[in-house]
Enzyme design. Structure first.
Site, mmCIF file in Angstrom:
data_model
loop_
_atom_site.group_PDB
_atom_site.id
_atom_site.type_symbol
_atom_site.label_atom_id
_atom_site.label_comp_id
_atom_site.label_asym_id
_atom_site.label_seq_id
_atom_site.Cartn_x
_atom_site.Cartn_y
_atom_site.Cartn_z
ATOM 1 N N SER A 86 -103.762 44.987 -42.256
ATOM 2 C CA SER A 86 -102.740 44.299 -41.469
ATOM 3 C C SER A 86 -103.399 43.392 -40.431
ATOM 4 C CB SER A 86 -101.792 45.321 -40.834
ATOM 5 O OG SER A 86 -100.712 44.687 -40.189
ATOM 6 N N HIS A 190 -94.553 43.449 -42.239
ATOM 7 C CA HIS A 190 -94.836 43.199 -43.652
ATOM 8 C C HIS A 190 -93.585 43.351 -44.519
ATOM 9 C CE1 HIS A 190 -98.984 42.936 -42.517
ATOM 10 N NE2 HIS A 190 -98.903 44.122 -41.944
#
Length: 305
Positions: A86, A190
């Site tokens: 991430s 996400h």
């Protein structure tokens, strides 16, 4: 072959940078970065409480700064590959020479602010599911309206969506899942909930001139290595609203012949997954400066001359 990896949001804990600031030059470096991005990283890394550093706009640059600071303390390292989970991809981009440290921090500051704004639109969050079969878990999540936002491998998937959807997951776990653990994040990262942040980050990225990676850069979009700085930057923008496939990254590490993995500060999460998914690969998590000697030993033993 050594892999250097950087963790994502949720790895931060109150005061985790305190011992690192005792190292020569660390406080000055962190102060300079703070001035560059308009955020007091020293305060947030040493004195702020858990709620303050849970704020997306704070947590993201804080994590990237911690990764860069600990890697600098590690010394001259020549990994065979780098990757980040991430927001850790911004740290990895700096490791690979795609962006310099300050540019990476400025861009991630923009990312954190934009994602915090997107997260404020509706109450959302993320929960880790431990155990279970992805072929069973993923359809179950989709049935509840949730997104498998992180497919981490080693029996771990992170679901993201509204708080109501996550509450429904608590009450109706997929078959085989042992536990559902709420993560210390402030939004459904996400996923489509972050779409408004993509445009903001894209505008900021267009102002940059990335360099091509100097080492193998493994993207968490699909586990593939990326050869150009322009493509790395494109993926950094798009991954805000697309799932993280850390399982595929680890498959790539294995295919590349990885023998060791070091996770920069605040290490622990990715090394824990690697111990289960990459048996035989030596690991060190940089949690405090006390871990540096073990990491340097790993560097010496697993870096090609």
């Amino acid at each position: 072959m050594l892999v250097l990896v950087a963790p994502g949001q949720g790895a931060q804990t109150p005061g985790f940078l305190t011992p690192w600031l005792d190292l020569p030059g660390a406080a000055d470096r962190l102060a300079a970065w703070s001035d560059a991005i308009g955020l007091d990283l020293v305060h947030y890394g040493t004195k702020a409480d858990a709620d303050e550093i849970r704020d997306t706009a704070v947590a993201q640059p804080l994590l990237v700064a911690a990764g860069l600071l600990s890697a600098a303390a590690l010394g001259d390292v020549n990994p065979g590959a780098v990757a980040g989970h991430s927001v850790g991809e911004f740290t990895a981009a700096a490791f690979a020479g795609v962006l310099d440290d300050t540019a990476a921090l400025k861009l991630v500051r923009t990312r954190g602010l934009a994602m915090a704004e997107a997260a404020a639109i509706a109450p959302t969050g993320m929960s880790a599911l431990l155990g279970g079969d992805p072929e069973v878990t993923v359809p179950h999540l989709e049935k509840l309206g949730l997104t498998p936002a992180n497919v981490n491998g080693a029996g771990q998937i992170v679901a993201a969506g509204t708080l109501e959807q996550l509450a429904a997951l608590d009450a109706d776990k997929p078959e085989g899942v042992r536990r559902v653990v709420a993560l210390k994040v402030a939004g459904a990262f996400h996923t489509h909930h972050m779409a408004p942040a993509v445009a903001t980050l894209d505008r900021a990225a267009r102002e940059l001139s990335p360099s091509d990676p100097t080492v193998t850069y493994v993207s968490n979009k699909d586990g593939r290595s990326v050869d150009t700085g322009a493509e790395v930057l494109t993926r950094l923008v798009g991954q805000v609203a697309s799932p993280v496939r850390w399982d595929l990254c680890m498959e790539t590490f294995q295919a590349l012949g990885a023998t060791a993995l070091i996770e920069v500060c605040p290490g622990g999460t990715l090394t824990g997954i690697a111990k289960r998914a990459l048996p035989g690969v030596a690991t060190v998590a940089l949690k405090t400066p006390d871990d540096l000697d073990a990491a340097r030993t790993l560097v010496a033993e697993h870096t090609a001359v």
